[in-house]
Structure formats: structure tokens, C-alpha cells
Design a protein around this motif. Structure first.
Motif, short mmCIF file in Angstrom:
data_model
loop_
_atom_site.label_atom_id
_atom_site.label_comp_id
_atom_site.label_asym_id
_atom_site.label_seq_id
_atom_site.Cartn_x
_atom_site.Cartn_y
_atom_site.Cartn_z
N ARG A 169 16.71 -0.87 -136.78
CA ARG A 169 16.50 -2.32 -136.78
C ARG A 169 16.28 -2.85 -135.36
NH1 ARG A 169 20.38 -5.09 -141.37
NH2 ARG A 169 19.25 -4.20 -143.12
N ALA A 170 17.06 -2.33 -134.42
CA ALA A 170 16.95 -2.79 -133.04
C ALA A 170 15.63 -2.37 -132.39
CB ALA A 170 18.11 -2.26 -132.21
N SER A 171 14.95 -1.38 -132.96
CA SER A 171 13.71 -0.90 -132.36
C SER A 171 12.49 -1.75 -132.72
CB SER A 171 13.44 0.56 -132.76
OG SER A 171 12.98 0.66 -134.10
N GLY A 172 12.67 -2.74 -133.60
CA GLY A 172 11.55 -3.62 -133.94
C GLY A 172 11.07 -4.35 -132.70
N THR A 173 9.77 -4.28 -132.44
CA THR A 173 9.21 -4.80 -131.20
C THR A 173 7.89 -5.51 -131.44
OG1 THR A 173 10.15 -2.91 -130.02
CG2 THR A 173 8.43 -4.12 -128.89
N VAL A 174 7.67 -6.57 -130.71
CA VAL A 174 6.37 -7.23 -130.65
C VAL A 174 5.97 -7.24 -129.18
CG1 VAL A 174 5.03 -9.31 -131.15
CG2 VAL A 174 6.96 -8.70 -132.62
N LEU A 175 4.85 -6.59 -128.88
CA LEU A 175 4.39 -6.54 -127.49
C LEU A 175 3.67 -7.84 -127.12
CD1 LEU A 175 3.02 -2.88 -127.35
CD2 LEU A 175 5.30 -3.72 -126.75
N ALA A 176 3.66 -8.13 -125.86
CA ALA A 176 2.96 -9.32 -125.37
C ALA A 176 1.49 -9.24 -125.75
CB ALA A 176 3.10 -9.43 -123.86
N PRO A 177 0.88 -10.38 -126.05
CA PRO A 177 -0.54 -10.38 -126.41
C PRO A 177 -1.41 -9.79 -125.30
CG PRO A 177 0.45 -12.51 -126.88
CD PRO A 177 1.46 -11.72 -126.10
N ASP A 178 -2.44 -9.07 -125.73
CA ASP A 178 -3.43 -8.51 -124.82
C ASP A 178 -4.73 -9.28 -125.05
OD1 ASP A 178 -4.77 -6.81 -123.02
OD2 ASP A 178 -5.32 -5.44 -124.64
N ILE A 179 -5.19 -9.99 -124.03
CA ILE A 179 -6.42 -10.77 -124.14
C ILE A 179 -7.50 -10.08 -123.32
CG2 ILE A 179 -7.51 -13.01 -123.74
CD1 ILE A 179 -4.68 -14.26 -123.90
#
Length: 109
Positions: A38-48
Motif C-alpha cells: 500500500r505504501a508503495s503506491g506512487t504518482v510521479l510528477a508530470p512530464d511535459i
């Protein structure tokens, strides 16, 4: 600030927020033993890159091998990320539109 640049930033912000909601829902339904998955859920910063905006989200990190097995084969909680996405899918276009509008207003100031 150019309108194009602001639009891409607004879209990036909206996509990041939407992906964060999906990961949060998936974390709630992910199987839990030690809490590492559960703790490994990640959203990376947007790449534009020009007019292309990408936001990557998922589970894994140190728990990558475990995450794959649990996602694919858990007896009652398999496909927790896929289910979280599919449950939100009908609302994603409207959610993104609202988030883009709000981000556009924030960024124009």
C-alpha cells in the motif's frame, strides 16, 4: 506566460490530481500484510514534452515483485489498481475538465 504553456501546466496539474485519486482508491483496496505494498503506491510528477503531458502512477518500488504477484494473483483483491481505475473511468473526463478549469484559474494569476 503563454496560453499554451499555461494550458499544458493546467492539464499536467489535473492529470496528477486525478492519478493521485486513483492511486488512493487502489491503496484502500490493495491487499495488506505489512503495509509495504500500500505504501508503495506512487504518482510521479508530470512530464511535459512540448504539448505532450504524461503522468505515471503505480505500485512497486522496493515491493515491485510482490506488487506484481498480489495484483495479478491475490485470491480476493487482485487487480486492485485496474479496478480503481475502471471504477473512476466514466467520471475521468468530467473530473479532468473541472480540474483543468480550476488549475487554469490558479495559474493565470
Amino acid at each position: 506566460k503563454s496560453a499554451g504553456n499555461l494550458a499544458e501546466k493546467a492539464l499536467a496539474s489535473a492529470m496528477f490530481e486525478e492519478q493521485s485519486e486513483i492511486i488512493s482508491a487502489a491503496q484502500e483496496s490493495a491487499p495488506v500484510d505489512t503495509g509495504t505494498l500500500r505504501a508503495s503506491g506512487t504518482v510521479l510528477a508530470p512530464d511535459i514534452q512540448g504539448s505532450k503531458v504524461t503522468v505515471v502512477a503505480g505500485f512497486g518500488g522496493a515491493a515491485r515483485a510482490y506488487a506484481i504477484v498480489q495484483h495479478e494473483k491475490h485470491s480476493s483483491k487482485s487487480h486492485f489498481l485496474e479496478r480503481a481505475f475502471l471504477e473512476r473511468a466514466p467520471r475521468i473526463p468530467a473530473n479532468l475538465a473541472k480540474r483543468i478549469e480550476a488549475a487554469w484559474r490558479r495559474l493565470r494569476v
